[in-house]
Design an enzyme around this catalytic site. Structure first.
Site, short mmCIF file in Angstrom:
data_model
loop_
_atom_site.label_atom_id
_atom_site.label_comp_id
_atom_site.label_asym_id
_atom_site.label_seq_id
_atom_site.Cartn_x
_atom_site.Cartn_y
_atom_site.Cartn_z
N ASN A 12 0.86 -1.19 0.00
CA ASN A 12 0.00 0.00 0.00
C ASN A 12 0.90 1.23 0.00
O ASN A 12 1.48 1.58 1.04
CB ASN A 12 -0.91 -0.02 1.25
CG ASN A 12 -1.76 1.22 1.35
OD1 ASN A 12 -1.87 1.99 0.41
ND2 ASN A 12 -2.37 1.42 2.51
N LYS A 14 -0.03 4.24 -0.43
CA LYS A 14 -0.78 5.40 0.08
C LYS A 14 -0.60 6.60 -0.86
O LYS A 14 -0.61 6.42 -2.07
CB LYS A 14 -0.34 5.72 1.51
CG LYS A 14 -0.34 4.48 2.42
CD LYS A 14 -0.18 4.82 3.87
CE LYS A 14 -0.09 3.53 4.68
NZ LYS A 14 -0.08 3.75 6.11
N HIS A 101 -9.67 1.40 5.12
CA HIS A 101 -8.37 1.61 5.79
C HIS A 101 -8.58 2.60 6.94
O HIS A 101 -9.35 3.56 6.82
CB HIS A 101 -7.35 2.13 4.78
CG HIS A 101 -5.95 2.10 5.33
ND1 HIS A 101 -5.49 3.05 6.21
CD2 HIS A 101 -4.93 1.23 5.15
CE1 HIS A 101 -4.24 2.76 6.54
NE2 HIS A 101 -3.88 1.65 5.91
N GLU A 173 -5.50 -4.78 10.99
CA GLU A 173 -4.51 -3.71 11.09
C GLU A 173 -4.75 -2.91 12.37
O GLU A 173 -5.57 -1.98 12.36
CB GLU A 173 -4.62 -2.77 9.89
CG GLU A 173 -4.30 -3.42 8.57
CD GLU A 173 -3.65 -2.41 7.63
OE1 GLU A 173 -2.52 -2.65 7.23
OE2 GLU A 173 -4.27 -1.37 7.34
N GLY A 179 2.54 2.36 10.91
CA GLY A 179 3.56 3.39 10.76
C GLY A 179 4.40 3.65 12.01
O GLY A 179 5.20 4.59 12.04
N SER A 220 3.30 -2.08 10.44
CA SER A 220 4.75 -2.08 10.69
C SER A 220 5.42 -3.41 10.37
O SER A 220 6.36 -3.83 11.06
CB SER A 220 5.04 -1.64 12.13
OG SER A 220 4.68 -0.30 12.30
C1 PEP Z 1 -0.96 0.40 6.44
O1 PEP Z 1 -1.14 1.60 6.61
O2 PEP Z 1 -1.82 -0.30 5.89
C2 PEP Z 1 0.29 -0.19 6.91
C3 PEP Z 1 0.33 -1.48 7.07
O3 PEP Z 1 1.32 0.67 7.13
P1 PEP Z 1 2.76 0.34 7.78
O4 PEP Z 1 3.25 -0.94 7.18
O5 PEP Z 1 3.60 1.51 7.42
O6 PEP Z 1 2.52 0.21 9.25
#
Ligand code: PEP
Length: 257
Positions: A12, A14, A101, A173, A179, A220
């Site tokens: 992703n 973003k 999301h 998630e 993040g 993460s």
């Molecule tokens: C996300 O925002 O879907 C995500 C998994 O981000 P990150 O891997 O940066 O935590």
């Protein structure tokens, strides 16, 4: 169509990359994907920003890599300024779509009802929704985690009927780890996957769940922890944000699968 049994790896990006950067990154990833025969080990889905979808579609054509969008609208056509139809996504080669999301729930005030409508519309156009669910830190601290997850899953699945062609992915998630650089304990992710599975049993048969639904983890994930989240219990893939933005790091991550 038989479901792919390989671990699902969803990138992703973003709103982090330009169109040019998305195209270059997808070229580099495809090159490594083919060279290292990653297609034998994993299914890769790239989710660029809307304006980069067509460019990335061109790059990944015939390379066994799938295209995903980061959002979709719940109607297929009409006076909805600024929105993107699931039918148009299919038209340009999109196969997967991220829905609900946490960043959209937070910044765009997406509600469970909107998410349910998006899920229904996407499935009826043949897209594979990646439904994101997850608790905030405050919800976790107050012991609400499982309730929140069950509520998000049930409200999104309300009225959903899977046809033999449908595929659905649920991404757990936890909002507070996205993040942050610190993933949740793998055991916690596995336990939450079980809550998701049990909630889905109210909607789908165990047979349909096995062949048409996947549960993945996001938050993460990086090259050092990915192995904890793939193939553990009910988890069969990952959604990756930050660690998918740079080719060497993401290729390293694919190497760990
Ligand atoms: C996300 O925002 O879907 C995500 C998994 O981000 P990150 O891997 O940066 O935590």
């Amino acid at each position: 169509m038989p479901v792919k049994k390989l671990p699902l790896l969803v990138a992703n990006w973003k709103m982090n990359l330009s169109v040019k950067e998305s195209v270059v990154l997808s070229k580099n990833l495809c090159e490594a994907y083919i060279k290292n025969k990653f297609q034998e080990r994993l299914s890769l889905v790239l989710c660029p920003t809307f304006p980069a979808l067509s460019g990335v579609a061109e790059v990944i054509k015939k390379k066994n890599v799938s295209l995903g969008a980061q959002d979709v609208f719940w109607k297929t056509q009409g006076p909805y300024t600024g929105e993107v139809s699931p039918r148009v996504l299919v038209e340009i080669g999109v196969e997967y779509v991220i829905i609900g999301h946490s960043e959209r729930r937070q910044f765009l005030k997406e509600t469970d009802a909107m998410i349910q409508q998006k899920l229904l519309a996407s499935l009826s156009e043949g897209l594979k929704p990646i439904l994101c669910v997850g608790e905030t830190f405050a919800e976790r601290q107050s012991g609400q985690k499982d309730l929140v997850i069950a509520r998000q899953v049930s409200s999104a699945l309300n009225g959903v009927v899977l046809t033999p062609e449908s595929h659905l992915i649920i991404a757990y998630e936890p909002v507070w780890v996205i993040g942050s650089g610190q993933a949740v304990e793998p055991r916690e992710a596995s336990e939450t996957a079980l809550v998701i599975y049990q909630t889905m049993l109210d909607f789908f048969s165990p047979k349909a769940l096995k062949s048409q639904v996947s549960i993945i983890y996001g938050g993460s994930v990086d090259p050092t922890n990915i192995h904890y989240f793939v193939g553990q219990g009910l988890l069969s893939g990952v959604l990756v944000g930050g660690a998918s933005l740079e080719d060497k790091r993401f290729i390293n991550l694919m190497n760990k699968l």
